[in-house]
Design a protein around this motif. Structure first.
Motif: not given
Length: 457
Positions: A210-214, A415-421
């Motif tokens: 889902a992306g945003w969930t991360m 808190n924006v893109s979830g790039a780290v998770p």
């Protein structure tokens, strides 16, 4: 001067769809900014402006309830304001689309304010809703921080969220788990018990696809992981190597390492790229998965996704700081009003926002916390009694944009893109990088961004 929101959009590769001449209210555009002398605290619902006529357009991320819950809200509101018509537009890719549409100035009248707008530019896009000191008499003061600049409030939270783990109590019981975990190690041990003693699809379901969930994992790293309401502005924005292992099972590293270890040990779904957000709600409700990392807003949705609402529980993220557990809490999306709308539309929009926050029951219905002073916890979150809620304090004057600027320049997208998770899951699956190697890279990028924004150690 180049608009900062444009910079963020360029970084997200969205600039190709924009016109730089359409940026903010203070610049020349087709719709002129309307200066307001009315604030939301001056309005008494059902008494003031009951004859006002307006046709309002409301942009929302809540696509699932536009034709149900929100339709009911409109009908109830029109009993007080019969000449105010409201049209909701649900946007699936809300965070990106709203950022782009704000630049046109004529996107509508009400929206959920995106985090891409820096505080010193809020007045270029949104109407003043009131002075913080005055609004704090009605609404929880620390929930007004996100979209307040120089004591002027431009956004009021639709509700507040607690950041934790939603879980199936029946699955935990079947696995022999009698006490909720209080540390990352205990949590990982419990996930292993679920894997060994039940037939669930995944002890921890990442919802990776889902992306945003991360981004839920980003929400744990400040107050909930440290107990410090100033950590976002000091430990993160100004701190040295904030992603390093603190050695005591607290802080950002402890949060991210929990995800890394869960994936690495096979305690999540077999193929993260095939997760299904909508389907996961029913699976958690039915006990086919053990738990998920989501804000408290998710509780009601999961409870309503099957016949086992009583099996759904909510706990704080399993970190203990000096013997005590905390839970990060903060405002959800904020309501904002277009400063380009006509005066009548702005006043009508204020009436509707005030009604939504104070009368609609939206927060309680969504499993969140109301920001209205004196309102009680919803039933689903009463299990958090005894857990101290930590709300981030506002930044010091003159540093309101510091965290956002560092976050943007570092390209970590916290808190924006979830790039780290997202990277954590990918690397844990491939085994190409350790969590130590990744955290070193994050610190390097973060330090460079700090230095470019005047923070030195």
């Amino acid at each position: 001067m180049k608009n900062k929101i444009m910079k963020r959009m360029l970084a997200a590769s969205l600039a190709a769809v924009m016109l730089t001449s359409l940026s903010a209210c203070g610049q020349k555009k087709a719709v002129e900014k309307q200066e307001m002398d009315v604030t939301i605290d001056q309005i008494t619902l059902g008494e003031d402006y009951t004859d006002i006529e307006a046709d309002l357009k409301f942009l929302t991320h809540k696509t699932d309830v536009v034709d149900t819950t929100f339709k009911g809200y409109i009908e109830e509101f029109q009993k007080l304001y019969p000449k105010v018509n409201i049209e909701y537009e649900g946007i699936t890719d809300y965070a990106n689309d709203i950022t782009t549409r704000l630049t046109t100035g004529d996107w509508g009248d009400i929206c959920m304010v995106p985090t891409t707008v820096d505080k010193d530019e809020l007045g270029n896009y949104f109407t003043k809703l009131g002075d913080k000191g005055t609004l704090a008499k009605s609404y929880e003061e620390n929930m007004l921080n996100n979209f307040t600049y120089q004591d002027t409030v431009y956004g009021i939270p639709s509700m507040a969220n607690v950041q934790g783990i939603i879980y199936n109590k029946a699955v935990f019981e079947k696995a022999g788990i009698t006490e909720l975990p209080k540390t990352p190690e205990e949590f990982l041990d419990d996930l292993q018990k679920i894997k060994d003693k039940t037939d669930v699809e995944a002890p921890l379901y990442t919802n990776f696809a889902a992306g945003w969930t991360m981004t839920a994992w980003d929400a744990y790293i400040d107050g909930g992981a440290t107990g410090d309401p100033d950590f976002a502005n000091t430990g993160l924005a100004k701190g040295k190597d904030p992603f390093a292992d603190r050695g005591d099972g607290t802080g950002p590293y402890a949060v991210y390492n929990t995800l890394y270890e869960a994936v690495k040990r096979g305690l999540t779904e077999e193929d993260p790229t095939t997760t299904d957000w909508e389907g996961s709600k029913g699976k958690l409700n039915n006990g086919e998965i053990g738990c998920m990392a989501l804000g408290s807003w998710s509780v009601v949705q999961i409870q309503q996704a099957g016949e086992h609402a009583d099996d759904i529980g909510y706990m704080t993220f399993p970190i203990t700081v000096n013997g005590k557990q905390y839970a990060a809490a903060g405002p959800d999306y904020n309501y904002g009003i277009n400063c380009n709308s006509s005066k009548d539309n702005q006043i009508a929009a204020m009436c509707y926002i005030k009604w939504l926050v104070e009368k609609s029951g939206f927060a309680q219905g969504e499993g969140g916390l109301s920001v209205v002073i004196g309102d009680e916890y919803p039933e689903a979150l009463k299990a958090l009694d005894g857990i101290e809620l930590v709300v981030n304090n506002p930044a010091e004057a003159g540093e309101e944009n510091l965290f956002n600027d560092i976050n943007n320049d570092s390209e970590l997208g916290i808190n924006v893109s979830g790039a780290v998770p997202t990277q954590i899951v990918e690397e844990a699956v491939s085994g190409s990088k350790t969590i130590e190697e990744m955290s070193a890279e994050w610190n390097e990028k973060w330090t460079a961004a700090q230095e470019s924004n005047g923070v030195t150690h």
